[in-house]
Design a protein around this motif. Structure first.
Motif, PDB file in Angstrom:
ATOM      1  N   ALA A 220      17.158  -2.095   4.879  1.00 52.88           N
ATOM      2  CA  ALA A 220      15.885  -1.447   5.208  1.00 52.88           C
ATOM      3  C   ALA A 220      14.713  -2.372   4.904  1.00 52.88           C
ATOM      4  N   GLY A 221      14.785  -3.069   3.762  1.00 56.36           N
ATOM      5  CA  GLY A 221      13.730  -4.030   3.441  1.00 56.36           C
ATOM      6  C   GLY A 221      13.658  -5.172   4.447  1.00 56.36           C
ATOM      7  N   LEU A 222      14.824  -5.678   4.856  1.00 59.19           N
ATOM      8  CA  LEU A 222      14.839  -6.745   5.853  1.00 59.19           C
ATOM      9  C   LEU A 222      14.281  -6.279   7.191  1.00 59.19           C
ATOM     10  N   LEU A 223      14.635  -5.060   7.585  1.00 58.79           N
ATOM     11  CA  LEU A 223      14.132  -4.528   8.851  1.00 58.79           C
ATOM     12  C   LEU A 223      12.614  -4.397   8.836  1.00 58.79           C
ATOM     13  N   MET A 224      12.064  -3.905   7.739  1.00 57.88           N
ATOM     14  CA  MET A 224      10.607  -3.759   7.671  1.00 57.88           C
ATOM     15  C   MET A 224       9.915  -5.101   7.681  1.00 57.88           C
ATOM     16  N   ILE A 225      10.531  -6.107   7.057  1.00 56.03           N
ATOM     17  CA  ILE A 225       9.928  -7.433   7.050  1.00 56.03           C
ATOM     18  C   ILE A 225      10.015  -8.095   8.424  1.00 56.03           C
ATOM     19  N   LEU A 226      11.170  -7.937   9.067  1.00 59.55           N
ATOM     20  CA  LEU A 226      11.385  -8.605  10.348  1.00 59.55           C
ATOM     21  C   LEU A 226      10.531  -8.010  11.474  1.00 59.55           C
ATOM     22  N   VAL A 227      10.371  -6.686  11.468  1.00 61.83           N
ATOM     23  CA  VAL A 227       9.610  -6.051  12.550  1.00 61.83           C
ATOM     24  C   VAL A 227       8.114  -6.059  12.282  1.00 61.83           C
ATOM     25  N   GLY A 228       7.701  -6.462  11.080  1.00 60.35           N
ATOM     26  CA  GLY A 228       6.285  -6.591  10.791  1.00 60.35           C
ATOM     27  C   GLY A 228       5.653  -5.429  10.102  1.00 60.35           C
ATOM     28  N   VAL A 229       6.457  -4.522   9.526  1.00 63.24           N
ATOM     29  CA  VAL A 229       5.888  -3.381   8.812  1.00 63.24           C
ATOM     30  C   VAL A 229       5.300  -3.854   7.486  1.00 63.24           C
ATOM     31  N   LEU A 230       5.950  -4.797   6.816  1.00 56.65           N
ATOM     32  CA  LEU A 230       5.461  -5.328   5.550  1.00 56.65           C
ATOM     33  C   LEU A 230       4.813  -6.695   5.777  1.00 56.65           C
TER      34      LEU A 230
END
Length: 230
Positions: A220-230
């Motif tokens: 979940a952390g990787l997904l948020m970082i990769l898609v630009g949420v974080l």
């Protein structure tokens, strides 16, 4: 290398969940344009490979992906060809991150866990069963291929390379036809020994362990970082 990655499986791991998380993170890395996020994904995948005890194999796959992507994008990097779309560095980072992530998740599940994960996805039907049969019959078809090649090459009275390639192509067609027939009859025999039309495809419901929670949080952390949420 593939044998080393396919062997073993992390204990108390939900194979279906691991397969879904692996596909999601790999797809996100393939379309991400943030270099630092792709670098974080590579580091995280290396951590997973280290936990699985297959860091050496992961390094080999990641290095091969880096070499291949760098060779393909070399004209754009050197300025020989104009770079269109994403920069060459982003393209290379995407290729390396995607290969690293999928290799890391596959090192956790192994071949058997991968097949169990596919079988857990009911929407894919009997694909998991067919994958399970594939690994079992590969040595049989390899031995049959060698026999067919030896028999057909013995009938040749010329050393022409072009004719030899025709023989190899005809052997490939025969092997594909034989594989289809073998899989068909094996499927009928498998279904006939079951007490329902679905056969024995249904697996026991896996519990959500602490390892699954860690893998879900990391993904979940990787997904948020990769898609630009974080």
């Amino acid at each position: 290398m593939l044998d080393a990655l396919s062997s073993g499986r992390a204990s108390s791991l939900n194979s279906t969940l691991a397969l879904l998380l692996g596909v999601l993170t790999t797809a996100s890395a393939a379309f991400s344009a943030r270099l630092w996020a792709l670098a974080v994904a590579v580091v995280a995948s290396g951590l997973l490979a280290l936990i699985a005890g297959k860091l050496k194999e992961w390094l080999f796959v990641s290095t091969a992906a880096l070499a291949f992507a760098a060779s393909v994008s070399a004209p754009a990097v050197l300025g020989v060809l104009p770079a269109k779309g994403a920069p060459a560095a982003v393209f290379i980072a995407r290729a390396v991150a995607s290969a690293s992530l999928f290799t890391a998740f596959y090192s956790l599940t192994g071949w058997r866990g991968f097949v169990e994960g596919v079988r857990g996805l009911g929407a894919l039907g009997y694909l998991g069963d067919e994958l399970a049969f594939t690994l079992r019959y590969i040595p049989l078809f390899t031995w049959k291929t060698l026999r067919l090649l030896s028999a057909r090459e013995a009938r040749l009275f010329t050393s022409s390379r072009r004719l030899t390639w025709r023989v190899v192509n005809s052997v490939a067609g025969s092997i594909l036809a034989g594989a289809y027939a073998k899989a068909y009859w094996a499927r009928l025999a498998y279904t006939a020994r079951s007490f329902s039309f679905e056969g024995n495809r249904k697996t026991a419901r896996a519990r959500f362990s602490m390892w699954d929670a860690f893998l879900t949080a990391l993904s979940a952390g990787l997904l948020m970082i990769l898609v630009g949420v974080l």
